[in-house]
Design a protein around this motif. Structure first.
Motif, PDB file in Angstrom:
ATOM      1  N   LYS A  58      -3.441  -4.591 -10.958  1.00 27.93           N
ATOM      2  CA  LYS A  58      -2.644  -5.802 -10.737  1.00 27.93           C
ATOM      3  C   LYS A  58      -3.513  -7.052 -10.877  1.00 27.93           C
ATOM      4  O   LYS A  58      -3.144  -7.994 -11.573  1.00 27.93           O
ATOM      5  CB  LYS A  58      -1.993  -5.754  -9.348  1.00 27.93           C
ATOM      6  N   TYR A  59      -4.671  -7.046 -10.252  1.00 30.30           N
ATOM      7  CA  TYR A  59      -5.572  -8.205 -10.366  1.00 30.30           C
ATOM      8  C   TYR A  59      -6.078  -8.359 -11.792  1.00 30.30           C
ATOM      9  O   TYR A  59      -6.116  -9.468 -12.333  1.00 30.30           O
ATOM     10  CB  TYR A  59      -6.749  -8.085  -9.392  1.00 30.30           C
ATOM     11  N   VAL A  74      -3.739  -1.439  -7.400  1.00 30.42           N
ATOM     12  CA  VAL A  74      -4.142  -2.747  -6.866  1.00 30.42           C
ATOM     13  C   VAL A  74      -5.148  -3.405  -7.812  1.00 30.42           C
ATOM     14  O   VAL A  74      -5.017  -4.589  -8.153  1.00 30.42           O
ATOM     15  CB  VAL A  74      -4.737  -2.605  -5.438  1.00 30.42           C
ATOM     16  N   TRP A 115     -10.281  -7.924  -1.150  1.00 28.06           N
ATOM     17  CA  TRP A 115      -8.866  -8.016  -1.519  1.00 28.06           C
ATOM     18  C   TRP A 115      -8.216  -6.634  -1.508  1.00 28.06           C
ATOM     19  O   TRP A 115      -7.095  -6.464  -1.048  1.00 28.06           O
ATOM     20  CB  TRP A 115      -8.678  -8.614  -2.904  1.00 28.06           C
ATOM     21  N   LYS A 174      -7.849  -5.312   2.085  1.00 27.30           N
ATOM     22  CA  LYS A 174      -6.764  -6.004   2.782  1.00 27.30           C
ATOM     23  C   LYS A 174      -5.398  -5.541   2.278  1.00 27.30           C
ATOM     24  O   LYS A 174      -4.500  -5.249   3.066  1.00 27.30           O
ATOM     25  CB  LYS A 174      -6.899  -7.520   2.611  1.00 27.30           C
ATOM     26  N   GLN A 175      -5.252  -5.452   0.951  1.00 31.95           N
ATOM     27  CA  GLN A 175      -3.962  -5.067   0.386  1.00 31.95           C
ATOM     28  C   GLN A 175      -3.575  -3.637   0.771  1.00 31.95           C
ATOM     29  O   GLN A 175      -2.402  -3.338   0.961  1.00 31.95           O
ATOM     30  CB  GLN A 175      -3.993  -5.215  -1.128  1.00 31.95           C
ATOM     31  N   ASN A 207      -4.690  -2.129   3.472  1.00 30.65           N
ATOM     32  CA  ASN A 207      -4.784  -2.023   4.917  1.00 30.65           C
ATOM     33  C   ASN A 207      -5.787  -0.947   5.351  1.00 30.65           C
ATOM     34  O   ASN A 207      -5.493  -0.093   6.182  1.00 30.65           O
ATOM     35  CB  ASN A 207      -3.398  -1.767   5.530  1.00 30.65           C
TER      36      ASN A 207
END
Length: 135
Positions: free
Chosen positions: A17-18, A14, A29, A32-33, A35
């Protein structure tokens, strides 16, 4: 051994990716991604920073070269094992499923020898690139 767990990998992917999009990742972020609660994400990020896989600043979170190397090593392990399993007769889906169960536990030395044994394929049976690693 590949020194990263599946959970750690999910966080690193994750963040990567950012970062690959030119952004520093934010705790909210990531939580949330994946969960998870921000508190759980914070705890895991502290752990990853302690291992040298990420760097946290006031501006956000970035993956380090060690973090990228850990990702590549685990992806290579998965794809090499998957290639071997297909070679000995498993379906693509089963090879992927079984590889995921133990790819993180196989020492890099074994992965390198398996890769050579298989003729050093550049791609896994799904057509994904097998990362080159310099362990």
């Amino acid at each position: 051994m590949v020194s990263i767990s599946r959970r750690e990998l999910s966080y690193l992917l994750v963040i990567k990716k950012y970062n690959d999009q030119g952004q520093l990742a934010k705790l909210s972020w990531i939580a949330k991604q994946l969960n998870v609660s921000p508190a759980s994400a914070y705890e895991e990020l502290e752990h990853l920073e302690g291992k040298g896989y990420i760097k946290k600043t006031r501006s956000g979170i970035e993956i380090t070269s060690e973090g990228r190397k850990a990702i590549d090593n685990l992806i290579k392990a998965h794809r090499v094992i998957e290639s071997l399993l297909v070679e000995i007769g498993f379906s693509l889906d089963d090879a992927c499923k079984y590889s995921t169960q133990f790819d993180f536990a196989v020492p890099e030395e074994i992965i390198e020898k398996l890769h050579k044994y298989l003729g050093e394929p550049r791609k896994c049976p799904h057509g994904e690139v097998i990362p080159l690693t310099n362990s």
